[in-house]
Design an enzyme around this catalytic site. Structure first.
Site, PDB file in Angstrom:
ATOM      1  CG  HIS A 213      -6.792  -7.242  -6.007  1.00  0.00           C
ATOM      2  ND1 HIS A 213      -7.310  -7.331  -4.730  1.00  0.00           N
ATOM      3  CD2 HIS A 213      -7.233  -6.052  -6.491  1.00  0.00           C
ATOM      4  CE1 HIS A 213      -8.036  -6.267  -4.457  1.00  0.00           C
ATOM      5  NE2 HIS A 213      -8.013  -5.473  -5.498  1.00  0.00           N
ATOM      6  CE  LYS A 215      -4.349  -3.574  -3.916  1.00  0.00           C
ATOM      7  NZ  LYS A 215      -5.572  -4.392  -4.036  1.00  0.00           N
ATOM      8  CG  ASP A 220      17.791  -2.795   1.537  1.00  0.00           C
ATOM      9  OD1 ASP A 220      17.878  -2.980   0.305  1.00  0.00           O
ATOM     10  OD2 ASP A 220      18.214  -1.777   2.103  1.00  0.00           O
ATOM     11  CG  HIS A 387      -9.839   0.076  -0.825  1.00  0.00           C
ATOM     12  ND1 HIS A 387      -8.528  -0.346  -0.980  1.00  0.00           N
ATOM     13  CD2 HIS A 387     -10.495  -0.385  -1.923  1.00  0.00           C
ATOM     14  CE1 HIS A 387      -8.407  -1.008  -2.119  1.00  0.00           C
ATOM     15  NE2 HIS A 387      -9.575  -1.049  -2.700  1.00  0.00           N
ATOM     16  CE  LYS A 389      -8.509  -4.223  -0.556  1.00  0.00           C
ATOM     17  NZ  LYS A 389      -9.733  -4.169  -1.194  1.00  0.00           N
ATOM     18  CG  ASP A 394     -12.061 -15.529  19.579  1.00  0.00           C
ATOM     19  OD1 ASP A 394     -13.059 -14.800  19.536  1.00  0.00           O
ATOM     20  OD2 ASP A 394     -12.100 -16.769  19.440  1.00  0.00           O
TER      21      ASP A 394
END
Length: 470
Positions: A213, A215, A220, A387, A389, A394
């Protein structure tokens, strides 16, 4: 005995055998009970579903220790060469946890950008691809055969023709709807494109539940991306009448070494090629934010990202703000959030008001009601489908990646998150959360969510029983 009677008893015997297998696996009691109930009451469907989605892979090792040492060697050298590396005292144990368990090393990063829509992310990515000179590495759950996916592929092909190394890992299940000719076109142009854990009947059916899952993009060795966006048009334009609200982080500098190591380990798994050349890593410069790229998966000894979340939540003294599209938390994470709220910490959870997965939305409602009753401020985002996450705490620590606050991300998927130990980045993450809060409504202000009728409450509770399997 009739044929139907024989088939009935045969299905029962198989179901009992499957339930015994579930029990002997010694997984979490909630997940054991969920699978046992499904198999007992729906024996044929339950057994097939368990074979495809329930068999535990945590005891398997996909990358050998010697290969892992080779893949870690270069990143370890760059880590050792860092100057003035100081670990922030409140999170020193969290940093050492990641380093000790999976060699997820902290690096000093030069520049960090937070991108909150596909309209920001895709033009930035295309510009970086156009400037690539050495290599482009992409580890992506979904790359769609649509206008955006084809645009990205055209850009990659152009660089491959210029002699740039291009490697792509795509998840086989995430890209089930994509025709093979889409990837064959890339391969014919000299791009190495490999599926992650392909699912073929019957040999690999039990691996269908364990997906990559992540991404992650590296260009370079100096530019990297991590976050929640896949390479598909809906991540820019939205779908179902909803805009798409997501978060990707673009990094320049030493922290890209962590992203690179994560990619190269996945590449070894799919291609069995060890890539450890010095050109794939960059020497960090002094000054900047401290960042750790942390990966977790069903074959790891421990759920590292979940452990990191627990460390951050338990260390919070002022606030914890979380954004997630799906809220089906494990018992440990939910208890930590409720304990923090009871201790006077300002805990806020933001989820989309309208989900893209109706069954998951139903299952999450009882969790959200329980969160409100525990003193957690639950916000329903109305500006589109949320969507992102992310978590920030603090004004000191924040994280962004592919991990949802649900069982699947913490236990079943191969995930990747960046943890930032830096006040400036934390403040930017907090400001983004507060901006999104202005487009949100309180869960507690909606009577139909807080006090549903008995039928709806029963349905929400029934779907919650299956939350460890969703």
């Amino acid at each position: 005995m009739s044929v139907l009677g024989l088939l009935y008893w045969l299905s029962r015997i198989i179901a009992i055998a499957a339930i015994i297998h579930v029990v002997l696996d010694n997984r979490q009691p909630a997940k054991t009970m969920a699978w046992a109930l499904v198999i007992y009451f729906l024996p044929i469907f339950g057994v097939v579903a368990y074979i495809f989605f329930g068999v535990n892979r945590r005891k398997e090792r996909f990358v050998g220790r010697r290969s892992m040492d080779m893949l870690t060697k270069r990143s370890m050298l760059e880590f050792v060469e860092q100057q003035d590396l100081k670990l922030p005292a409140p999170y020193e144990n969290t940093i050492r946890l990641f380093s000790n368990q999976s060699f997820s090393l902290p690096f000093i990063n030069k520049r960090t950008e937070i991108l909150t829509s596909g309209y920001d992310f895709i033009p930035r990515l295309l510009a970086d691809i156009a400037q690539a000179k050495s290599h482009i590495h992409i580890d992506m759950y979904i790359i769609e055969d649509d206008a955006l996916g084809r645009l990205i592929c055209d850009a990659l092909i152009a660089k491959a023709r210029q002699g740039v190394e291009v490697r792509l890992i795509y998840d086989d299940v995430g890209c089930w709807a994509v025709k093979n000719r889409f990837f064959e076109r890339l391969r014919k142009e000299g791009i190495d494109a490999e599926p992650f854990m392909p699912v073929h009947f019957p040999q690999f059916t039990s691996k269908a539940n364990y997906r990559n899952h992540r991404k992650i993009i590296v260009i370079d060795a100096n530019i990297g991306y991590i976050g929640g966006m896949n390479l598909a048009l809906r991540y820019v334009k939205g779908r179902g009448g909803q805009a798409w609200r997501d978060t990707m982080v673009r990094m320049e500098g030493g922290a890209v070494n962590g992203l690179q190591r994560a990619f190269l380990i996945d590449w070894f798994f799919v291609d069995r090629t060890l890539l450890s050349d010095r050109k794939y890593y960059i020497k960090p410069e002094a000054g900047g934010a401290l960042v750790q790229t942390v990966t977790s998966g069903p074959v790891a000894t421990y759920p590292e990202i979940m452990q990191g979340y627990l460390h951050v939540i338990m260390a919070a003294r002022k606030y914890i703000y979380c954004q997630t599209p799906y809220f089906l938390p494990t018992d440990a994470v939910f208890l930590a959030l409720k304990t923090a709220a009871a201790s006077g910490v300002d805990v806020r959870i933001m989820v989309p008001r309208r989900s893209d997965a109706l069954f998951v939305e139903w299952a999450s409602r009882s969790y959200l009601r329980e969160a409100v009753e525990a003193g957690i401020k639950v916000l329903l985002y109305e500006g589109g489908f949320l969507h992102a996450k992310t978590m920030v705490s603090d004004d000191a620590v924040s994280t962004c990646g592919s991990t949802n606050l649900d069982f699947r991300s913490f236990e079943n998927n191969f995930e990747g998150n960046a943890f930032f130990y830096d006040a400036d980045i934390a403040l930017r993450m907090r400001d983004i959360f507060m901006r999104d809060e202005r487009q949100s409504v309180l869960f507690s202000s909606l009577p139909e969510r807080m006090q549903p009728n008995i039928i709806q409450r029963l349905w929400d509770s029934l779907t919650r029983l299956l939350s460890p399997l969703l």
